[in-house]
Write a protein that holds these residues in place. Structure first.
Motif, PDB file in Angstrom:
ATOM      1  N   ARG A  86       0.833  -1.216   0.000  1.00 35.71           N
ATOM      2  CA  ARG A  86       0.000   0.000   0.000  1.00 35.71           C
ATOM      3  C   ARG A  86       0.862   1.259   0.000  1.00 35.71           C
ATOM      4  O   ARG A  86       0.557   2.224  -0.682  1.00 35.71           O
ATOM      5  CB  ARG A  86      -0.921   0.030   1.237  1.00 35.71           C
ATOM      6  N   SER A  87       1.966   1.214   0.774  1.00 32.47           N
ATOM      7  CA  SER A  87       2.757   2.450   0.898  1.00 32.47           C
ATOM      8  C   SER A  87       3.495   2.798  -0.392  1.00 32.47           C
ATOM      9  O   SER A  87       3.917   3.924  -0.584  1.00 32.47           O
ATOM     10  CB  SER A  87       3.719   2.360   2.078  1.00 32.47           C
ATOM     11  N   ARG A  88       3.610   1.831  -1.320  1.00 35.01           N
ATOM     12  CA  ARG A  88       4.198   2.158  -2.628  1.00 35.01           C
ATOM     13  C   ARG A  88       3.275   3.083  -3.422  1.00 35.01           C
ATOM     14  O   ARG A  88       3.721   3.912  -4.193  1.00 35.01           O
ATOM     15  CB  ARG A  88       4.408   0.864  -3.436  1.00 35.01           C
ATOM     16  N   ILE A  89       1.961   2.888  -3.232  1.00 33.67           N
ATOM     17  CA  ILE A  89       0.990   3.677  -3.998  1.00 33.67           C
ATOM     18  C   ILE A  89       0.439   4.835  -3.184  1.00 33.67           C
ATOM     19  O   ILE A  89       0.247   5.934  -3.682  1.00 33.67           O
ATOM     20  CB  ILE A  89      -0.157   2.760  -4.493  1.00 33.67           C
ATOM     21  N   TYR A  90       0.204   4.581  -1.902  1.00 34.95           N
ATOM     22  CA  TYR A  90      -0.332   5.622  -1.012  1.00 34.95           C
ATOM     23  C   TYR A  90       0.626   5.788   0.171  1.00 34.95           C
ATOM     24  O   TYR A  90       0.380   5.265   1.256  1.00 34.95           O
ATOM     25  CB  TYR A  90      -1.717   5.217  -0.476  1.00 34.95           C
ATOM     26  N   PRO A  91       1.739   6.510  -0.038  1.00 37.96           N
ATOM     27  CA  PRO A  91       2.717   6.632   1.056  1.00 37.96           C
ATOM     28  C   PRO A  91       2.097   7.355   2.253  1.00 37.96           C
ATOM     29  O   PRO A  91       1.324   8.296   2.077  1.00 37.96           O
ATOM     30  CB  PRO A  91       3.848   7.466   0.452  1.00 37.96           C
ATOM     31  N   ILE A  92       2.409   6.868   3.449  1.00 36.06           N
ATOM     32  CA  ILE A  92       1.899   7.545   4.642  1.00 36.06           C
ATOM     33  C   ILE A  92       3.080   8.024   5.489  1.00 36.06           C
ATOM     34  O   ILE A  92       4.190   7.526   5.367  1.00 36.06           O
ATOM     35  CB  ILE A  92       0.961   6.646   5.467  1.00 36.06           C
ATOM     36  N   ARG A  93       2.800   9.008   6.339  1.00 31.68           N
ATOM     37  CA  ARG A  93       3.858   9.589   7.174  1.00 31.68           C
ATOM     38  C   ARG A  93       4.165   8.656   8.342  1.00 31.68           C
ATOM     39  O   ARG A  93       3.255   8.167   9.006  1.00 31.68           O
ATOM     40  CB  ARG A  93       3.402  10.939   7.761  1.00 31.68           C
ATOM     41  N   ALA A  94       5.464   8.438   8.580  1.00 29.64           N
ATOM     42  CA  ALA A  94       5.861   7.647   9.749  1.00 29.64           C
ATOM     43  C   ALA A  94       5.400   8.385  11.001  1.00 29.64           C
ATOM     44  O   ALA A  94       5.461   9.618  11.067  1.00 29.64           O
ATOM     45  CB  ALA A  94       7.368   7.469   9.761  1.00 29.64           C
ATOM     46  N   GLY A  95       4.919   7.607  11.976  1.00 31.39           N
ATOM     47  CA  GLY A  95       4.468   8.236  13.217  1.00 31.39           C
ATOM     48  C   GLY A  95       3.043   8.749  13.149  1.00 31.39           C
ATOM     49  O   GLY A  95       2.531   9.309  14.116  1.00 31.39           O
ATOM     50  N   GLY A  96       2.378   8.544  11.991  1.00 31.99           N
ATOM     51  CA  GLY A  96       0.974   8.961  11.875  1.00 31.99           C
ATOM     52  C   GLY A  96       0.068   8.025  12.661  1.00 31.99           C
ATOM     53  O   GLY A  96       0.524   7.051  13.262  1.00 31.99           O
ATOM     54  N   ARG A  97      -1.216   8.338  12.627  1.00 28.12           N
ATOM     55  CA  ARG A  97      -2.170   7.497  13.361  1.00 28.12           C
ATOM     56  C   ARG A  97      -3.144   6.836  12.393  1.00 28.12           C
ATOM     57  O   ARG A  97      -3.332   7.283  11.273  1.00 28.12           O
ATOM     58  CB  ARG A  97      -2.951   8.340  14.373  1.00 28.12           C
ATOM     59  N   ILE A  98      -3.784   5.753  12.903  1.00 27.88           N
ATOM     60  CA  ILE A  98      -4.811   5.058  12.140  1.00 27.88           C
ATOM     61  C   ILE A  98      -6.090   5.129  12.960  1.00 27.88           C
ATOM     62  O   ILE A  98      -6.064   4.872  14.167  1.00 27.88           O
ATOM     63  CB  ILE A  98      -4.472   3.566  11.944  1.00 27.88           C
TER      64      ILE A  98
END
Length: 595
Positions: free
Chosen positions: A139-151
């Motif tokens: 998923r992070s290849r297409i929709y990169p997310i910020r490290a340390g973010g929340r879900i």
């Protein structure tokens, strides 16, 4: 061959490279996986019964694979149940696995009406961690997310209990949320859930949902994506949000917690995080007033501006919720989560940009040993009441063909041997050398009166056809189930709908007629023409009926995160709820009679 589960240097690249290697050599890896399972468990009562005293160590892996599939029979849960029951009752001898089993998972029980025990071991938690990391890397290849973010995770444990023999039993999701691996997953994927564990394991899904929403909004700018095990839970959470948003705004403004939260551990955990934030409350209030007038279209991106996607299981019985989920998600991508069952994880979504309707799952060849029973649609005159397929001999993973439908068979590290899963899949293609599967339906027929044969997929298509007429009104279909009524002759199908909004009776009559005419199964059409199956009956149930069904399951120990509305039921308690809550009935005139 497996990436280390505790090395901190194992990044996305490493786990994807590992998967590409095992996928490339999937046939060989499968043979080795089976060898490992047999080497670990050949001294168990179950395997000795079929394999006798063969010297596993002296055999070549390919010969061992051939011997295993020729001597060990295909099995259903009913075949293994007596063994699992002995484990549950405290027999600690090596029955199914050499390693002692201390945890039992409960299947959701929504498919067959009763929950089944399935062994759960450390291997189960490790493969869960591994597939989550592998899926997150894709998923992070297409929709990169910020490290340390929340879900924002709508996840729920259910209560665990002790069996007669002292083993801990509960849902697989509950075991996982309680495991060390769940903590490791948050560290490894560098994403942390908004809710502390007291909310996940609070034991009251309504209170947990409120707290998930509240804390999700407290951290609204940090949320990278929204997720739940099943799409149903996300829809359920936002349906709740439509009713409680004003209370949530008040809690954020004053730093207080609504009196509806009565579980002490939950209250304490939330109040430790909350502090008064009038400006955030005002912003949310303003947005919600606007969203209310738009019927909550795009509520997720409006309130969580940095969210990249919505992630959940969206295939099979979850498909009917996609329409509503798309409304809440607006233009955010819906990413379908991976393919697994209580018994084993099966495949990973390596194409996260595909829509849920087109998603396929690449089989992970180290997780279990997979076989596939080729299925062929029966000739229409056959009157087998069990299902709609003829079978050929099972084939290994390396011999499946594109376009062919199969039933999945598992041999697992947790003591299930040549276990028929009951899932029908189609091979859509290959990822390197491992098949990509399309989930088609559960194999068991759900609607049958005599020679008619309709699966969950057939019912879904029929309901989609019938409910299209609702879209011309302002109403929407909230949920549905069905029942083959054979008590009264001629037997007939009942389809129960819960609708939000007003619909004229003429439209509902037309919906009923449309559904009856939409069943294409030859046995059904012939029987309807001959009136050996009576006119389809559409039963409209009052608002909140499916919540009562959910409460019934949760009250009996199912977790909300595992809940699936049964698409067909013969469960007397559910039928009583449905019939008591029915406010209108219509009979189809599709074949010239009804009313």
């Amino acid at each position: 061959m497996e990436p280390s589960l505790n090395s901190n240097g194992c990044h996305d690249y490493d786990i994807i490279r590992w998967f590409e290697e095992v996928a490339e050599n999937a046939g060989f890896v499968q043979t080795q996986t089976l060898r490992r399972i047999i080497e670990l468990n050949f001294n168990t009562e179950y395997l000795r019964k079929w394999l006798g005293d063969i010297k596993v160590q002296d055999m070549d892996s390919t010969a061992l694979e051939a011997l295993y599939t020729s001597l060990v029979p295909l099995a259903s849960h009913a075949d293994l149940e007596p063994y699992i029951q002995r484990i549950a009752d405290g027999d600690s001898s090596p029955i199914l696995t050499q390693e002692p089993i201390s945890l039992l998972s409960l299947s959701s029980g929504t498919t067959e009406g009763r929950q089944k025990y399935v062994p759960f071991t450390r291997h189960s938690a490790q493969t869960t961690l591994q597939i989550f990391r592998l899926a997150a890397a894709h998923r992070s290849r297409i929709y990169p997310i910020r490290a340390g973010g929340r879900i924002l995770e709508f996840i729920y444990s259910s209560r665990q209990f002790k069996t007669k023999g002292g083993l801990t039993a509960g849902t697989a999701t509950t075991h996982y949320y309680e495991s060390e691996e769940f903590k490791i997953k948050q560290k490894k994927t560098k994403s942390f859930t908004c809710s502390p564990k007291e909310i996940i394991s609070g034991g009251d899904y309504k209170q947990s949902t409120y707290c998930h929403l509240l804390l999700g909004l407290v951290f609204c700018d940090e949320v990278e994506f929204i997720t739940s095990t099943f799409a149903y839970s996300i829809v359920q959470a936002f349906t709740t949000f439509e009713e409680v948003w004003k209370d949530i705004c008040r809690d954020i403004k004053d730093g207080t917690l609504s009196s509806r939260i009565t579980v002490p551990s939950m209250r304490k955990a939330v109040l430790e995080v909350l502090s008064p934030n009038p400006s955030l409350a005002l912003t949310i209030e303003k947005k919600c007033n606007e969203l209310e007038s738009l019927d909550w279209f795009s509520v997720i991106p409006k309130l969580w501006p940095n969210a990249k996607y919505v992630y959940s299981i969206m295939t099979g019985s979850m498909q009917p919720y996609l329409k509503k989920l798309r409304r809440y998600a607006g233009n955010l991508p819906l990413v379908s989560a991976d393919y697994g069952s209580t018994e084993s994880w099966i495949g990973v979504n390596v194409d996260p940009s595909f829509t849920p309707e087109n998603v396929t799952f690449a089989v992970i060849p180290t997780f279990s040993y997979f076989e596939f029973i080729p299925l062929y649609r029966q000739n229409q005159e056959s009157n087998s009441a069990i299902d709609d397929f003829m079978e050929a001999e099972p084939v290994p993973l390396s011999q499946v063909k594109i376009g062919q439908e199969y039933e999945v068979v598992l041999t697992t590290f947790t003591g299930l041997y040549r276990y028929k899963l009951g899932d029908v899949v189609e091979v859509a293609g290959f990822y390197k050398g491992t098949p990509k599967l399309n989930f088609i339906c559960r194999r068991k027929l759900i609607l049958t009166v005599n020679i008619d044969k309709n699966t969950e997929k057939d019912l879904q298509l029929v309901v989609e056809r019938g409910s299209q007429l609702l879209s011309k009104t302002k109403a929407e279909l909230v949920d549905f189930t069905s029942h083959a009524d054979v008590k009264n002759q001629p037997g007939h199908y009942k389809i129960y709908w819960e609708i939000k909004g007003e619909v004229e009776e003429d439209v509902l009559r037309e919906c009923c007629r449309e559904m009856d005419a939409a069943f294409v199964d030859h046995g059904y059409v012939v029987s309807r023409r001959a009136n050996s199956i009576g006119p389809l009956e559409l039963c409209i149930v009052e608002s909140g009926t499916f919540k009562k069904i959910l409460d019934h399951f949760v009250g009996n120990g199912a977790a909300l995160s595992q809940f699936k509305t049964p698409r067909c039921t013969s469960n007397e308690v559910l039928l009583r709820i449905l019939n008591v809550c029915t406010i209108k009935r219509f009979r189809s005139t599709a074949y010239g009679y009804g009313g």
